[in-house]
Design a protein around this motif. Sequence first.
Motif, mmCIF file in Angstrom:
data_model
loop_
_atom_site.group_PDB
_atom_site.id
_atom_site.type_symbol
_atom_site.label_atom_id
_atom_site.label_comp_id
_atom_site.label_asym_id
_atom_site.label_seq_id
_atom_site.Cartn_x
_atom_site.Cartn_y
_atom_site.Cartn_z
ATOM 1 N N VAL A 82 2.892 0.971 3.401
ATOM 2 C CA VAL A 82 2.308 -0.092 4.220
ATOM 3 C C VAL A 82 1.687 -1.135 3.303
ATOM 4 N N THR A 84 -0.507 -4.802 3.636
ATOM 5 C CA THR A 84 -1.184 -5.732 4.530
ATOM 6 C C THR A 84 -1.815 -6.853 3.717
ATOM 7 N N THR A 90 -4.171 -8.582 -0.721
ATOM 8 C CA THR A 90 -3.137 -7.600 -0.397
ATOM 9 C C THR A 90 -3.648 -6.179 -0.605
ATOM 10 N N THR A 92 -1.979 -2.237 -0.490
ATOM 11 C CA THR A 92 -0.771 -1.422 -0.397
ATOM 12 C C THR A 92 -1.168 0.047 -0.394
#
Length: 313
Positions: A82, A84, A90, A92
């Motif tokens: 995932v 975002t 960011t 991860t």
Amino acid sequence: MPATTSRVSRRTALGGGIAAIFGTAGAASGWALNRYVIDHVEVTNASAQTSDTVEATQAATNGTSTGTTYTSDTATITITTVATGSGTDTVTYYVADITVSDATIVRSAFANDEFGSNIVANTSVIANQAGAVLAINGDYYGFRETGIEIRNGVIYRDKGAREGLAFFADGSMRLYDETATSAAKLLADGVWQTLSFGPGIVSGGRVVSGIESVEVDTNFGNHSIQGQQPRTGVGYIDTNHLLFVAVDGRSSGYSRGVTMTEFAQIFTGLGAQVAYNLDGGGSTTMVFNGALVNNPLGRGQERGTSDILYIAG
């Protein structure tokens, strides 16, 4: 119990603090070497230890892996990546959704198959030696002298100090106060594994309040676990249904890491009723079928740890 043996090992996380202490003369330097660098083995051949109260079930060896899904007679594992946010915001992370047929498929292993202090190896190495299909770094018990450590139904340490996590042989998982019980009592109640790091971040399906101010212990260099950090954790959805989550961090543009509350929210978003924070930072590692899943500190380089939590394969 075997005689204690010693040999030198290193963990890069201790570099700055250790160097400062070693710079002092005399007894202080010797104490620091003995406490934080020299291996002290308390139990050798740990995987051969057996429980008097819980019988381990061997996992099937006919598992097959397709992409990010593993299925065998005893476990089903699905790994999801995932990402975002964007730019420097960011995040991860990697989610392993795990269902096992028996709670004893969820196991622990020690670096070099030895229990003691300052004994380290990369998560992938420990996982390979244990025959793990999936593994994450554990609580790094070897950096401290306290905590209740029950592994694979065997008591290794009984020095309650903090909030712990207990895996029961009936497939349940609970947070508990180590100072209010004993390893013997836990074992008698059917505990199969314990982990001692913390804090517990989800209880009753809700984010635990106050987790942004918790200190896990009083060792130098490990007082605070706050801020946006790489993190490793384990969650419980339902009987024999678990989550392993590894969040990368400290890598601008790839993953900034998460706060403790953000970490808890990842678990509640996945349906976890209970979740627990493990050793993180540069230790955060997930290994699947022998390969590194995450990207530690954005460099793809593992850091030694003392133990792993794994799914037998």
